[in-house]
Design an enzyme around this catalytic site. Sequence first.
Site, PDB file in Angstrom:
ATOM      1  N   GLU A 166       0.278   7.911  -3.522  1.00 13.78           N
ATOM      2  CA  GLU A 166       1.056   7.552  -2.335  1.00 13.78           C
ATOM      3  C   GLU A 166       2.243   8.490  -2.149  1.00 13.78           C
ATOM      4  OE1 GLU A 166       0.409   5.271   0.142  1.00 13.78           O
ATOM      5  OE2 GLU A 166      -1.529   5.242  -0.857  1.00 13.78           O
ATOM      6  N   HIS A 170       1.867  11.096   1.019  1.00 12.42           N
ATOM      7  CA  HIS A 170       2.710  10.694   2.149  1.00 12.42           C
ATOM      8  C   HIS A 170       4.186  11.049   1.954  1.00 12.42           C
ATOM      9  CE1 HIS A 170      -0.722   8.577   3.783  1.00 12.42           C
ATOM     10  NE2 HIS A 170      -0.907   7.991   2.613  1.00 12.42           N
ATOM     11  N   HIS A 215       0.861  -1.188   0.000  1.00 14.31           N
ATOM     12  CA  HIS A 215       0.000   0.000   0.000  1.00 14.31           C
ATOM     13  C   HIS A 215       0.895   1.236   0.000  1.00 14.31           C
ATOM     14  CE1 HIS A 215      -3.856   2.104   1.736  1.00 14.31           C
ATOM     15  NE2 HIS A 215      -3.314   2.751   0.738  1.00 14.31           N
TER      16      HIS A 215
END
Length: 273
Positions: A144, A148, A86
């Site tokens: 992603e 992040h 993930h």
Amino acid sequence: MRATAVVLASVIGAALASPSPAQIVLNPLQLSTPLSSCPANGPISCHNSSRIPDLCCFESPGGLLLQTQFWDTHPSTGPEDSWTIHGLWPDNCDTTFNENCDPSRAYTDIASLLTDNGATDTLNFMETYWVDMHGENEQFWEHEWSKHGTCMSTLNPQCLPSGSPDGFEAVLFFQTVVSLFQSLPTYTWLANEGITPSHDRTYTLSELLSALKRASGGIEPALDCKSGALNAVSWYFNVKGSIADGTFVPINAPKHGDCHSSSRIKYLPKTRH
Ligand SMILES: *[C@@H]1O[C@H](CO)[C@@H](O)[C@H](O)[C@H]1NC(C)=O
């Protein structure tokens, strides 16, 4: 506080003492020249007792890193015998997150960024193990990174050697996540404890957690469920030095995931594509 310090010290001690396959303290990137000149004896993220000025060598505020993995069966993603990536999320040491920290570095075309910078192996691995449920891998990687990765202080472009190509910090992010994931073989660890996907068998949360803790060499992750079946795992770390070439120190999950502790949990097989 004392209990936390003891757990952490014993984790580090155990990892240093026994170079077993389960050891998961790592230096993810095998770089020929060190990227950063961070001191070897610098503080571990989330563990400073005073202000640390050099955020290139001290991940802050997101010093609690979660390497998150999926077990998707509906639809199935990735190989039948592996969990999939993930991401890697920087948590502010207190289970809150900063997100989307620098829209000016929300890069697109991650695939070309990786190939242009000699990270084709990383890209190839991602195409199998870092996959989107609906086949939108590129968007998933962009998401992603921007959500992040741009929040990681040690991946600020100014922390990289001068002359680094634009976007190189994102290349380092993807390489780090892939290396960390490779050191966290959740499927194999469960299988080593006799826990394999099945339509019939069910497990308690504590059976699953203690199996993962034993197989990983003593680290307890957090588990998330969907409709009563295992769906995600989060492995937690602090990091010493830079995300790009520092040392990841595994720690027990500071909180449980959302799998119920009172009901039986399924671990369903993926369907063949
Ligand atoms: C730890 O370092 C960060 C970054 O410099 C700082 O914001 C934080 O206040 C420091 N924590 C303590 C307890 O001094």
